[in-house]
Design a protein around this motif. Structure first.
Motif, PDB file in Angstrom:
ATOM      1  N   THR A  18       0.834  -1.203   0.000  1.00  0.00           N
ATOM      2  CA  THR A  18       0.000   0.000   0.000  1.00  0.00           C
ATOM      3  C   THR A  18       0.870   1.254   0.000  1.00  0.00           C
ATOM      4  O   THR A  18       0.602   2.209  -0.735  1.00  0.00           O
ATOM      5  CB  THR A  18      -0.954  -0.009   1.214  1.00  0.00           C
ATOM      6  OG1 THR A  18      -1.738  -1.211   1.169  1.00  0.00           O
ATOM      7  CG2 THR A  18      -1.867   1.198   1.198  1.00  0.00           C
ATOM      8  N   ALA A  19       1.931   1.252   0.797  1.00  0.00           N
ATOM      9  CA  ALA A  19       2.849   2.398   0.816  1.00  0.00           C
ATOM     10  C   ALA A  19       3.507   2.577  -0.545  1.00  0.00           C
ATOM     11  O   ALA A  19       3.738   3.718  -0.986  1.00  0.00           O
ATOM     12  CB  ALA A  19       3.912   2.210   1.903  1.00  0.00           C
ATOM     13  N   MET A  20       3.782   1.472  -1.234  1.00  0.00           N
ATOM     14  CA  MET A  20       4.397   1.558  -2.556  1.00  0.00           C
ATOM     15  C   MET A  20       3.509   2.333  -3.530  1.00  0.00           C
ATOM     16  O   MET A  20       4.000   3.085  -4.365  1.00  0.00           O
ATOM     17  CB  MET A  20       4.676   0.155  -3.109  1.00  0.00           C
ATOM     18  CG  MET A  20       5.529   0.165  -4.362  1.00  0.00           C
ATOM     19  SD  MET A  20       5.739  -1.457  -5.122  1.00  0.00           S
ATOM     20  CE  MET A  20       6.395  -2.430  -3.779  1.00  0.00           C
ATOM     21  N   LYS A  21       2.202   2.164  -3.406  1.00  0.00           N
ATOM     22  CA  LYS A  21       1.265   2.899  -4.258  1.00  0.00           C
ATOM     23  C   LYS A  21       1.453   4.407  -4.081  1.00  0.00           C
ATOM     24  O   LYS A  21       1.357   5.167  -5.036  1.00  0.00           O
ATOM     25  CB  LYS A  21      -0.170   2.479  -3.913  1.00  0.00           C
ATOM     26  CG  LYS A  21      -1.248   3.302  -4.560  1.00  0.00           C
ATOM     27  CD  LYS A  21      -1.330   3.059  -6.042  1.00  0.00           C
ATOM     28  CE  LYS A  21      -2.516   3.825  -6.628  1.00  0.00           C
ATOM     29  NZ  LYS A  21      -2.526   3.796  -8.070  1.00  0.00           N
ATOM     30  N   ASP A  24       4.963   6.960  -5.432  1.00  0.00           N
ATOM     31  CA  ASP A  24       5.100   7.618  -6.733  1.00  0.00           C
ATOM     32  C   ASP A  24       6.384   7.172  -7.424  1.00  0.00           C
ATOM     33  O   ASP A  24       7.248   7.984  -7.781  1.00  0.00           O
ATOM     34  CB  ASP A  24       5.042   9.136  -6.575  1.00  0.00           C
ATOM     35  CG  ASP A  24       4.781   9.861  -7.893  1.00  0.00           C
ATOM     36  OD1 ASP A  24       4.166   9.247  -8.793  1.00  0.00           O
ATOM     37  OD2 ASP A  24       5.205  11.018  -8.017  1.00  0.00           O
ATOM     38  N   GLY A  25       6.486   5.836  -7.583  1.00  0.00           N
ATOM     39  CA  GLY A  25       7.676   5.296  -8.241  1.00  0.00           C
ATOM     40  C   GLY A  25       8.949   5.466  -7.423  1.00  0.00           C
ATOM     41  O   GLY A  25      10.030   5.644  -7.973  1.00  0.00           O
ATOM     42  N   PHE A  26       8.821   5.417  -6.132  1.00  0.00           N
ATOM     43  CA  PHE A  26       9.919   5.608  -5.173  1.00  0.00           C
ATOM     44  C   PHE A  26      10.526   7.006  -5.245  1.00  0.00           C
ATOM     45  O   PHE A  26      11.687   7.200  -4.901  1.00  0.00           O
ATOM     46  CB  PHE A  26      11.007   4.537  -5.333  1.00  0.00           C
ATOM     47  CG  PHE A  26      10.519   3.151  -5.019  1.00  0.00           C
ATOM     48  CD1 PHE A  26      10.144   2.814  -3.729  1.00  0.00           C
ATOM     49  CD2 PHE A  26      10.418   2.199  -6.014  1.00  0.00           C
ATOM     50  CE1 PHE A  26       9.679   1.540  -3.447  1.00  0.00           C
ATOM     51  CE2 PHE A  26       9.955   0.921  -5.736  1.00  0.00           C
ATOM     52  CZ  PHE A  26       9.583   0.599  -4.450  1.00  0.00           C
ATOM     53  N   SER A  27       9.720   7.979  -5.652  1.00  0.00           N
ATOM     54  CA  SER A  27      10.211   9.359  -5.684  1.00  0.00           C
ATOM     55  C   SER A  27       9.817  10.138  -4.429  1.00  0.00           C
ATOM     56  O   SER A  27      10.299  11.253  -4.232  1.00  0.00           O
ATOM     57  CB  SER A  27       9.681  10.083  -6.931  1.00  0.00           C
ATOM     58  OG  SER A  27       8.268  10.193  -6.874  1.00  0.00           O
ATOM     59  N   ARG A  28       8.972   9.565  -3.587  1.00  0.00           N
ATOM     60  CA  ARG A  28       8.589  10.207  -2.326  1.00  0.00           C
ATOM     61  C   ARG A  28       9.232   9.412  -1.190  1.00  0.00           C
ATOM     62  O   ARG A  28       9.083   8.187  -1.101  1.00  0.00           O
ATOM     63  CB  ARG A  28       7.069  10.230  -2.188  1.00  0.00           C
ATOM     64  CG  ARG A  28       6.437  11.096  -3.290  1.00  0.00           C
ATOM     65  CD  ARG A  28       4.926  11.162  -3.204  1.00  0.00           C
ATOM     66  NE  ARG A  28       4.543  11.739  -1.919  1.00  0.00           N
ATOM     67  CZ  ARG A  28       3.436  11.363  -1.269  1.00  0.00           C
ATOM     68  NH1 ARG A  28       2.648  10.450  -1.767  1.00  0.00           N
ATOM     69  NH2 ARG A  28       3.133  11.925  -0.114  1.00  0.00           N
ATOM     70  N   VAL A  33      10.252   4.586   2.248  1.00  0.00           N
ATOM     71  CA  VAL A  33      10.814   3.991   3.470  1.00  0.00           C
ATOM     72  C   VAL A  33       9.823   2.987   4.065  1.00  0.00           C
ATOM     73  O   VAL A  33      10.208   1.887   4.469  1.00  0.00           O
ATOM     74  CB  VAL A  33      11.177   5.091   4.502  1.00  0.00           C
ATOM     75  CG1 VAL A  33      11.494   4.488   5.860  1.00  0.00           C
ATOM     76  CG2 VAL A  33      12.336   5.931   3.988  1.00  0.00           C
ATOM     77  N   LEU A  34       8.535   3.355   4.106  1.00  0.00           N
ATOM     78  CA  LEU A  34       7.521   2.434   4.635  1.00  0.00           C
ATOM     79  C   LEU A  34       7.420   1.167   3.785  1.00  0.00           C
ATOM     80  O   LEU A  34       7.211   0.074   4.319  1.00  0.00           O
ATOM     81  CB  LEU A  34       6.164   3.131   4.714  1.00  0.00           C
ATOM     82  CG  LEU A  34       6.025   4.178   5.814  1.00  0.00           C
ATOM     83  CD1 LEU A  34       4.678   4.904   5.690  1.00  0.00           C
ATOM     84  CD2 LEU A  34       6.164   3.538   7.193  1.00  0.00           C
ATOM     85  N   THR A  35       7.589   1.310   2.487  1.00  0.00           N
ATOM     86  CA  THR A  35       7.592   0.134   1.614  1.00  0.00           C
ATOM     87  C   THR A  35       8.729  -0.800   1.999  1.00  0.00           C
ATOM     88  O   THR A  35       8.531  -2.010   2.177  1.00  0.00           O
ATOM     89  CB  THR A  35       7.724   0.553   0.140  1.00  0.00           C
ATOM     90  OG1 THR A  35       6.601   1.366  -0.216  1.00  0.00           O
ATOM     91  CG2 THR A  35       7.796  -0.651  -0.781  1.00  0.00           C
ATOM     92  N   LEU A  36       9.917  -0.259   2.119  1.00  0.00           N
ATOM     93  CA  LEU A  36      11.086  -1.061   2.472  1.00  0.00           C
ATOM     94  C   LEU A  36      10.911  -1.728   3.833  1.00  0.00           C
ATOM     95  O   LEU A  36      11.142  -2.933   3.983  1.00  0.00           O
ATOM     96  CB  LEU A  36      12.345  -0.191   2.461  1.00  0.00           C
ATOM     97  CG  LEU A  36      13.645  -0.895   2.834  1.00  0.00           C
ATOM     98  CD1 LEU A  36      13.987  -1.975   1.812  1.00  0.00           C
ATOM     99  CD2 LEU A  36      14.776   0.109   2.952  1.00  0.00           C
ATOM    100  N   VAL A  37      10.486  -0.972   4.821  1.00  0.00           N
ATOM    101  CA  VAL A  37      10.289  -1.517   6.170  1.00  0.00           C
ATOM    102  C   VAL A  37       9.217  -2.607   6.149  1.00  0.00           C
ATOM    103  O   VAL A  37       9.392  -3.679   6.748  1.00  0.00           O
ATOM    104  CB  VAL A  37       9.928  -0.394   7.169  1.00  0.00           C
ATOM    105  CG1 VAL A  37       9.447  -0.965   8.492  1.00  0.00           C
ATOM    106  CG2 VAL A  37      11.115   0.526   7.382  1.00  0.00           C
ATOM    107  N   GLY A  38       8.117  -2.354   5.444  1.00  0.00           N
ATOM    108  CA  GLY A  38       7.041  -3.345   5.369  1.00  0.00           C
ATOM    109  C   GLY A  38       7.518  -4.665   4.797  1.00  0.00           C
ATOM    110  O   GLY A  38       7.213  -5.739   5.328  1.00  0.00           O
TER     111      GLY A  38
END
Length: 106
Positions: A18-21, A24-28, A33-38
């Motif tokens: 969900t954080a990956m959504k 914005d293509g890992f530009s935010r 960071v939440l994507t990576l941690v998740g």
């Protein structure tokens, strides 16, 4: 206990996806960071689950329930539509998880 750990792994993976959504293509930064941690937390918890559950069953439940949860989040919070194909896919995932558990998943 393994099933609870697996559910936590699924929750972490769903949170990361969900954080990956929102990354914005890992530009935010923070959604990235939440994507990576998740994902790190999810894989660690999945690895803990595999100490006492078969890899095939654990992975099928992890992937299936995670997919169903992401579809639900997409529909409820992100305005994505429901089609007959999506509904059938979710139903098949749920049936598959139930059959795996009835067949001695633990």
């Amino acid at each position: 206990m393994a099933f609870l750990t697996l559910l936590a792994a699924i929750a972490a993976e769903v949170g990361g996806t969900t954080a990956m959504k929102f990354s914005d293509g890992f530009s935010r930064l923070w959604p990235s960071v939440l994507t990576l941690v998740g994902y790190v937390v999810s894989f660690w918890l999945l690895a803990q689950t595999l100490k006492s559950m078969s890899v095939g069953t654990a992975y099928a439940i992890w992937a299936g329930l995670g997919t169903a949860a992401i579809v639900a989040i997409g529909m409820v919070f992100l305005g994505e539509g429901m089609t007959v194909q999506k509904a059938a896919g979710i139903a098949l995932i749920i049936v598959g998880v139930v059959v795996l558990n009835l067949g001695g998943a633990h």
